[in-house]
Design a protein around this motif. Structure first.
Motif, PDB file in Angstrom:
ATOM      1  N   UNK A 196     -42.031 -42.648  17.709  1.00 55.33           N
ATOM      2  CA  UNK A 196     -41.612 -42.475  18.938  1.00 55.33           C
ATOM      3  C   UNK A 196     -40.239 -42.305  19.232  1.00 55.33           C
ATOM      4  N   UNK A 197     -39.366 -43.221  18.507  1.00 54.06           N
ATOM      5  CA  UNK A 197     -37.814 -43.503  18.771  1.00 54.06           C
ATOM      6  C   UNK A 197     -36.997 -42.476  17.986  1.00 54.06           C
ATOM      7  N   UNK A 198     -37.481 -42.293  16.791  1.00 51.54           N
ATOM      8  CA  UNK A 198     -36.669 -41.399  15.977  1.00 51.54           C
ATOM      9  C   UNK A 198     -36.145 -39.834  16.549  1.00 51.54           C
ATOM     10  N   UNK A 199     -37.012 -39.351  17.136  1.00 51.37           N
ATOM     11  CA  UNK A 199     -36.499 -37.965  17.964  1.00 51.37           C
ATOM     12  C   UNK A 199     -35.249 -38.339  18.592  1.00 51.37           C
ATOM     13  N   UNK A 200     -35.080 -39.401  19.288  1.00 49.18           N
ATOM     14  CA  UNK A 200     -33.956 -39.649  20.265  1.00 49.18           C
ATOM     15  C   UNK A 200     -32.530 -39.677  19.771  1.00 49.18           C
ATOM     16  N   UNK A 238     -35.788 -35.401  29.249  1.00 47.18           N
ATOM     17  CA  UNK A 238     -37.188 -35.183  29.485  1.00 47.18           C
ATOM     18  C   UNK A 238     -37.871 -36.059  28.405  1.00 47.18           C
ATOM     19  N   UNK A 239     -37.355 -36.139  27.225  1.00 45.25           N
ATOM     20  CA  UNK A 239     -38.115 -36.960  26.177  1.00 45.25           C
ATOM     21  C   UNK A 239     -37.930 -38.366  26.505  1.00 45.25           C
ATOM     22  N   UNK A 240     -36.751 -38.895  26.835  1.00 49.07           N
ATOM     23  CA  UNK A 240     -36.635 -40.280  27.092  1.00 49.07           C
ATOM     24  C   UNK A 240     -37.619 -40.739  28.317  1.00 49.07           C
ATOM     25  N   UNK A 241     -37.634 -39.949  29.405  1.00 48.65           N
ATOM     26  CA  UNK A 241     -38.564 -40.213  30.618  1.00 48.65           C
ATOM     27  C   UNK A 241     -39.969 -40.221  30.224  1.00 48.65           C
ATOM     28  N   UNK A 242     -40.299 -39.237  29.319  1.00 47.57           N
ATOM     29  CA  UNK A 242     -41.765 -39.204  28.918  1.00 47.57           C
ATOM     30  C   UNK A 242     -42.150 -40.599  28.340  1.00 47.57           C
ATOM     31  N   UNK A 243     -41.241 -40.910  27.197  1.00 46.64           N
ATOM     32  CA  UNK A 243     -41.409 -42.091  26.318  1.00 46.64           C
ATOM     33  C   UNK A 243     -41.731 -43.085  27.412  1.00 46.64           C
ATOM     34  N   UNK A 244     -40.702 -43.372  28.284  1.00 45.96           N
ATOM     35  CA  UNK A 244     -40.708 -44.561  29.351  1.00 45.96           C
ATOM     36  C   UNK A 244     -42.056 -44.536  29.982  1.00 45.96           C
ATOM     37  N   UNK A 245     -42.282 -43.559  30.675  1.00 47.85           N
ATOM     38  CA  UNK A 245     -43.273 -43.496  31.633  1.00 47.85           C
ATOM     39  C   UNK A 245     -44.745 -43.411  30.961  1.00 47.85           C
ATOM     40  N   UNK A 246     -44.995 -42.714  29.799  1.00 50.29           N
ATOM     41  CA  UNK A 246     -46.289 -42.501  29.272  1.00 50.29           C
ATOM     42  C   UNK A 246     -46.363 -43.605  28.518  1.00 50.29           C
TER      43      UNK A 246
END
Length: 351
Positions: A196-200, A238-246
């Protein structure tokens, strides 16, 4: 008589101009002005791999950095002492080699990781004004920190499952949650966190950064680094927000469901003693979860939407979230878990 040699460096190549005559001054001056303008533009937008970031500490409270360092250093020391004590005691005592204490060791490891990742650099900023960090170092810190946070969240979900089975189905507890199964769940949680985190950091590596590389923070928080980029950051945001919320939203839902079923089971128990034991089991977990999830969601969302919140308030809360729970978690579980409390007391008395 030798004449000066002017070396002009631009992006991707080196131009060496030898000024053999000064008589054509106007022409050369014009060319130099054009060249310096080109260099200024090139230096204003450089690849992320060639730049260095500068931490700003706590904006607006620079004069109080020495005072801020006192609680930071104390929480760091207490966190390391408490969590290493838990690991040592559980490792030494065969009677504590149970799923619940294995989960507690996993939580201690994530607490140690969070503290080590944040506190040393923050103290370097506060004490020695060492504010620089390379881009690779920043991305490494960001990746490691977020993997640890995601791993801790997975551990908390597993602890909620452990509480649910222990209270709602105690007769099958030993068969459902074995040490081997807990270890496998921990490995799955780690792999999930990495994926999940590696794409950041990978997405950040493709972005250019402007000449102003000042991060208004004490560590490389994802959205704080995104904000100083000159490129298109919509994918990163967008990716950071999706990871946080979902991701965290799903985990909070699972935890809430587990504790909803636990509360229903507790209300059905007629014995007051069993009532108290079940509630005591849940109290420690609930305290840890409130300390972990509430500040994290607050800092993650206010960094994106909380424009009216003062910068120093946000930065201080973000640091408290990463430093206070690792300090208090061993204390909370030490007080609420009788077996662990007794074993820690035994080793303390020997000293």
């Amino acid at each position: 008589m030798s004449l000066p040699v002017l070396v002009l460096v631009s992006v991707g190549c080196v131009h060496v101009w030898v000024l053999s005559q000064l008589c054509a001054g106007n022409l050369y001056i014009a060319e130099l002005d054009h060249c310096f303008s080109h260099l200024m533009v090139a230096s204003n937008l450089t690849p992320s791999g060639l730049s260095t970031f500068i931490f700003n500490g706590v904006p607006g409270l620079e004069a109080a950095h020495n005072w801020i360092s006192v609680p930071v250093s104390m929480s760091y020391i207490i966190s390391l002492l408490g969590n290493f004590t838990v690991l040592f005691v559980v490792g030494k005592e065969q009677t504590l080699h149970k799923p619940m204490f294995l989960l507690l060791c996993m939580l201690s490891l994530t607490d140690i990781g969070m503290s080590i990742c944040v506190a040393p650099k923050a103290l370097c900023i506060f004490w020695f004004r060492s504010k620089g960090i390379t881009v690779d170092g920043c991305l490494t810190q960001m990746c490691f920190l977020n993997v640890v946070i995601a791993m801790q969240s997975a551990v908390l979900v597993t602890m909620a499952l452990d509480s649910y089975v222990a209270i709602c189905d105690p007769l099958r507890y030993a068969t459902i949650l074995t040490n081997a199964r807990i270890a496998k769940l921990g490995l799955v949680g780690l792999i999930r966190a990495v994926l999940l985190i590696l794409p950041m950091p990978l997405l950040l590596q493709r972005l250019p950064f402007c000449a102003n590389r000042i991060i208004s923070h004490t560590y490389c928080e994802h959205i704080a680094v995104v904000k100083i980029s000159c490129g298109d950051t919509r994918v990163n945001r967008t990716y950071g927000l999706v990871i946080t919320l979902v991701t965290f939203g799903l985990e909070l839902t699972l935890i809430g469901l587990s504790y909803g079923l636990i509360i229903r089971s507790i209300l059905r128990i007629s014995f007051k003693k069993a009532h108290g034991k079940a509630l005591n089991t849940c109290t420690a977990h609930n305290c840890v979860m409130l300390m972990s999830y509430t500040p994290y969601l607050f800092t993650a969302l206010t960094h994106r939407f909380g424009q009216g919140i003062a910068a120093h308030v946000h930065i201080l809360l973000a640091n408290l979230y990463l430093l206070v729970p690792p300090m208090l978690n061993p204390v909370i579980y030490g007080v609420n878990t009788k077996e662990l409390r007794e074993k820690v007391g035994k080793y303390t008395c020997r000293m």
